[in-house]
Design an enzyme around this catalytic site. Sequence first.
Site, PDB file in Angstrom:
ATOM      1  N   ASP A  10     -37.988  20.779   4.042  1.00 49.59           N
ATOM      2  CA  ASP A  10     -38.131  21.541   2.818  1.00 49.59           C
ATOM      3  C   ASP A  10     -39.172  21.127   1.885  1.00 49.59           C
ATOM      4  O   ASP A  10     -39.053  20.022   1.450  1.00 49.59           O
ATOM      5  CB  ASP A  10     -36.603  21.445   2.129  1.00 49.59           C
ATOM      6  CG  ASP A  10     -36.389  22.731   1.290  1.00 49.59           C
ATOM      7  OD1 ASP A  10     -37.259  23.333   0.942  1.00 49.59           O
ATOM      8  OD2 ASP A  10     -35.479  22.584   0.679  1.00 49.59           O
ATOM      9  N   ASP A 112     -40.912  28.001   2.436  1.00 52.85           N
ATOM     10  CA  ASP A 112     -41.279  26.670   2.440  1.00 52.85           C
ATOM     11  C   ASP A 112     -40.046  25.600   3.155  1.00 52.85           C
ATOM     12  O   ASP A 112     -39.907  24.724   2.793  1.00 52.85           O
ATOM     13  CB  ASP A 112     -40.870  26.352   0.965  1.00 52.85           C
ATOM     14  CG  ASP A 112     -39.476  26.786   0.371  1.00 52.85           C
ATOM     15  OD1 ASP A 112     -38.986  27.536   1.149  1.00 52.85           O
ATOM     16  OD2 ASP A 112     -39.310  26.367  -0.603  1.00 52.85           O
ATOM     17  N   GLU A 113     -39.640  26.333   4.153  1.00 52.87           N
ATOM     18  CA  GLU A 113     -38.670  25.333   4.774  1.00 52.87           C
ATOM     19  C   GLU A 113     -38.576  25.801   6.534  1.00 52.87           C
ATOM     20  O   GLU A 113     -38.983  27.003   6.793  1.00 52.87           O
ATOM     21  CB  GLU A 113     -37.139  25.610   4.089  1.00 52.87           C
ATOM     22  CG  GLU A 113     -36.503  26.657   4.246  1.00 52.87           C
ATOM     23  CD  GLU A 113     -35.475  26.964   3.577  1.00 52.87           C
ATOM     24  OE1 GLU A 113     -34.481  25.816   3.977  1.00 52.87           O
ATOM     25  OE2 GLU A 113     -34.954  27.589   2.846  1.00 52.87           O
TER      26      GLU A 113
END
Length: 416
Positions: A10, A112-113
Amino acid sequence: MITNLIFHIDVNSAFLSWTAVKMLREGATVDIREIPAVIGGNQETRHGIVVAKSIPAKKYGIHTAEPIASAKRKCPNLLVVSPEHSYYKEQSRKLMELLRSYTPIIEQVSIDECYLDYSSIQNSFLSPEEAANYIKKTIYETFGFTVNIGISDVKVLAKMASDFQKPDKVHTLYRSEIQQKMWPLPVEKLFMAGKSSVKTLHKLGIRTIGDLANSPLPILESHLKSHGLLLWQFANGIDDSVVEPVRDDAKGVGNSITLPEDYTKPDEIDRILLQLSDKVAGRLRNISQKAKTVAVEVKYSDFQKNSRQETFDRGIDSGTEIYHSVQGLFRELWNHKPVRLLGVRVTNLVDYDEPEQLDFESLLQNEKQSTGRKKPSGEKIERLERALDQIKMKFGDDAVKRASMIEENSNETDEE
């Protein structure tokens, strides 16, 4: 031999970090991650919401999805930087490319992860912790931003571990560690425990994740239905899902978004469906595919899900056509509950140049075109949307927008 170990990776406050790195590379003398700063809205008009915040801004009580005007009242010297979504997408793509250089078994779950299957690379490292720290260090040295990595033998626990102390950390949360590391936490820290569920749990006297894990399941189900079972399973580290890499050209293309607040108005929902349809159509055209099946997904404020799909005789890759389909499908399934999440997905993919067999309705439309009707043909719409693709590719996603989208703020948000 270690089997079935999973990393959850993350990016720390992704939008803020990506903007900070870009500004520093362009000559900025201040790192906005180190001062009270937020990404969101418009710096001059003060409109919009906070989509990412620095740690110093967080100390002022500023939170994600808060109106910019409210954040400025809390911190008058707050620096507000407008988001650059096309740049964020590019940074996300580069990050995923780097991670796929270690293993193709990557499941991206947001911009974003992602989850990474450690078992596929374990022979290259002495331990999972060594691998995670190596990957974390490489990301920072390559791109200039930091990530948190959670390690577990269960996906949900890997996600929970990555949310522990930030930034730039590696944490483990194996099933054998949940009583020590997870059960003492407030129940609102549990993945998928939303405000409504937490309110109900508090009424039942459930304050910690441990309280939840040891609560009678029938009571939870009577108050929270199937979501009560899900929360109980997560609190006990029960999750049999695996890392599932999805290739667009093999299975399908989809986009979904968690809304900044529960939506109840049809026009608000329609704008999001149009936005998602355009994104899905653009991705189809990028991989030279068309889709014969279109589906819409909705998740309500009580976390109940519903979906519906439609199959066509021919493949489509037009955002307008996909939108018209999902709009109708949504109207059929919507029970008028507040909407928390919307998703558009297409499957049953075919090659762009696959021959099509015109049906009677298509022939009739062509006949209307020849008699002077002004409605644009599917071919004209297709040419228009491909021309727009070229403009966006050259000048960015924000270079051209539908008129209905011009006044809308972005609904994408980014958590630390």
